[in-house]
Design a protein around this motif. Sequence first.
Motif, PDB file in Angstrom:
ATOM      1  N   UNK A  75       0.842  -1.208   0.000  1.00  0.00           N
ATOM      2  CA  UNK A  75       0.000   0.000   0.000  1.00  0.00           C
ATOM      3  C   UNK A  75       0.875   1.257   0.000  1.00  0.00           C
ATOM      4  N   UNK A  76       1.909   1.278   0.824  1.00  0.00           N
ATOM      5  CA  UNK A  76       2.823   2.419   0.872  1.00  0.00           C
ATOM      6  C   UNK A  76       3.555   2.574  -0.458  1.00  0.00           C
ATOM      7  N   UNK A  77       4.065   1.482  -0.982  1.00  0.00           N
ATOM      8  CA  UNK A  77       4.787   1.500  -2.257  1.00  0.00           C
ATOM      9  C   UNK A  77       3.927   2.109  -3.357  1.00  0.00           C
ATOM     10  N   UNK A  78       2.695   1.674  -3.461  1.00  0.00           N
ATOM     11  CA  UNK A  78       1.821   2.164  -4.529  1.00  0.00           C
ATOM     12  C   UNK A  78       1.488   3.638  -4.333  1.00  0.00           C
ATOM     13  N   UNK A  79       1.377   4.078  -3.080  1.00  0.00           N
ATOM     14  CA  UNK A  79       1.145   5.504  -2.837  1.00  0.00           C
ATOM     15  C   UNK A  79       2.353   6.331  -3.271  1.00  0.00           C
ATOM     16  N   UNK A 115       2.585   9.150  -6.647  1.00  0.00           N
ATOM     17  CA  UNK A 115       2.723  10.554  -6.294  1.00  0.00           C
ATOM     18  C   UNK A 115       3.109  11.427  -7.473  1.00  0.00           C
ATOM     19  N   UNK A 116       3.057  12.732  -7.247  1.00  0.00           N
ATOM     20  CA  UNK A 116       3.381  13.679  -8.314  1.00  0.00           C
ATOM     21  C   UNK A 116       4.886  13.746  -8.582  1.00  0.00           C
ATOM     22  N   UNK A 155       3.716   1.258   7.326  1.00  0.00           N
ATOM     23  CA  UNK A 155       2.326   1.593   7.626  1.00  0.00           C
ATOM     24  C   UNK A 155       2.022   3.068   7.381  1.00  0.00           C
ATOM     25  N   UNK A 156       2.831   3.709   6.544  1.00  0.00           N
ATOM     26  CA  UNK A 156       2.589   5.102   6.151  1.00  0.00           C
ATOM     27  C   UNK A 156       1.997   5.154   4.749  1.00  0.00           C
ATOM     28  N   UNK A 157       1.174   6.168   4.511  1.00  0.00           N
ATOM     29  CA  UNK A 157       0.605   6.398   3.182  1.00  0.00           C
ATOM     30  C   UNK A 157       0.799   7.876   2.846  1.00  0.00           C
ATOM     31  N   UNK A 158       1.829   8.207   2.073  1.00  0.00           N
ATOM     32  CA  UNK A 158       2.026   9.606   1.693  1.00  0.00           C
ATOM     33  C   UNK A 158       0.946  10.082   0.735  1.00  0.00           C
ATOM     34  N   UNK A 159       0.480  11.309   0.932  1.00  0.00           N
ATOM     35  CA  UNK A 159      -0.481  11.893   0.002  1.00  0.00           C
ATOM     36  C   UNK A 159       0.232  12.197  -1.322  1.00  0.00           C
ATOM     37  N   UNK A 160      -0.509  12.345  -2.411  1.00  0.00           N
ATOM     38  CA  UNK A 160       0.129  12.442  -3.740  1.00  0.00           C
ATOM     39  C   UNK A 160       1.215  13.508  -3.864  1.00  0.00           C
TER      40      UNK A 160
END
Length: 298
Positions: free
Chosen positions: A20-24, A28-29, A92-97
């Motif tokens: 999930x983190x990798x895909x976020x 990203x931009x 367990x982090x999800x960076x915003x785009x």
Amino acid sequence: MSDRVVAVILNWNCADDTIRCLRAVLGGSHVPDVIVVDNGSSDDSIGKLDRVAEPFTLLRLDRNLGYAGGMNAGIREAEARGADRVWLLNADAVPRPDALATLLRHADRFDVSTSLQTTSAAPDDPDAEPYVVAAMLPNGKVRPVRCAGCDQAAHEVDMVTGAALLLRLSSVTGVGLFDERFFHYKEEFDLVRRIADAGGRIGFVCASEVWHQRGASLSGSSPRARYYHHRNEVLYVWKHYPHPWRRLLIGEPIHYKNVANALFRIAAGGRARRRSSLAVLAGYWDGVRGIHGPTERF
């Protein structure tokens, strides 16, 4: 900003979070190269990661080296690839785009920076709440910096922590990598402080946001987590303060409360509370004695 950035995601028995983190990150931009460090997982993480179609490098360690050792392996690999900066991410982090792009807009100002970090039941929760990841340290006293986003976009602070740190690689290698004696907890405080003591500037970029499911790698309420937390608090004080006993006995009265509560719960609590309290006392005792590294107790 033309610096080459490599993102390092640390996996330990949590491939679903890591993916999930990798895909976020890849969505990203600003898309960096990505290294996933598997920290000696004992579950089916490797199989799951091998089936991911998105581009990344999997670095497999044969045993769990803790956060410090695992991230150090990723940093060394990033350095070998010619990176200028490393973006260290908890699984367990999800960076915003726009999280990384926003950090990079302010990166020339800082040797270390972190994003505004929020937490909730799920990454898409619209009511995610921010938590403290930055502080000032006047005379060694921790004064939290709270900002959920403002026109300044970034603040210079004395300390940052959290699940997403952007570091100038030359600053890291200049002071040495994470101290692997901490193993788990407090290692990022130690590294950031060493960089600041060497003249590096520390930034809290409140315009950048990363969601974080805190405590996924090691439950914060588990006896082992309590052991590491209190032991490493003592190890940190011993490493960074010229008069550690004065700091523990006078400068931070919370330690009296922690020990008193642990003693009370041993006398009056049930089995689970006694075990947790013993872990607190053992953490303090081992910290004072300079015991470090991983433990199999608790």
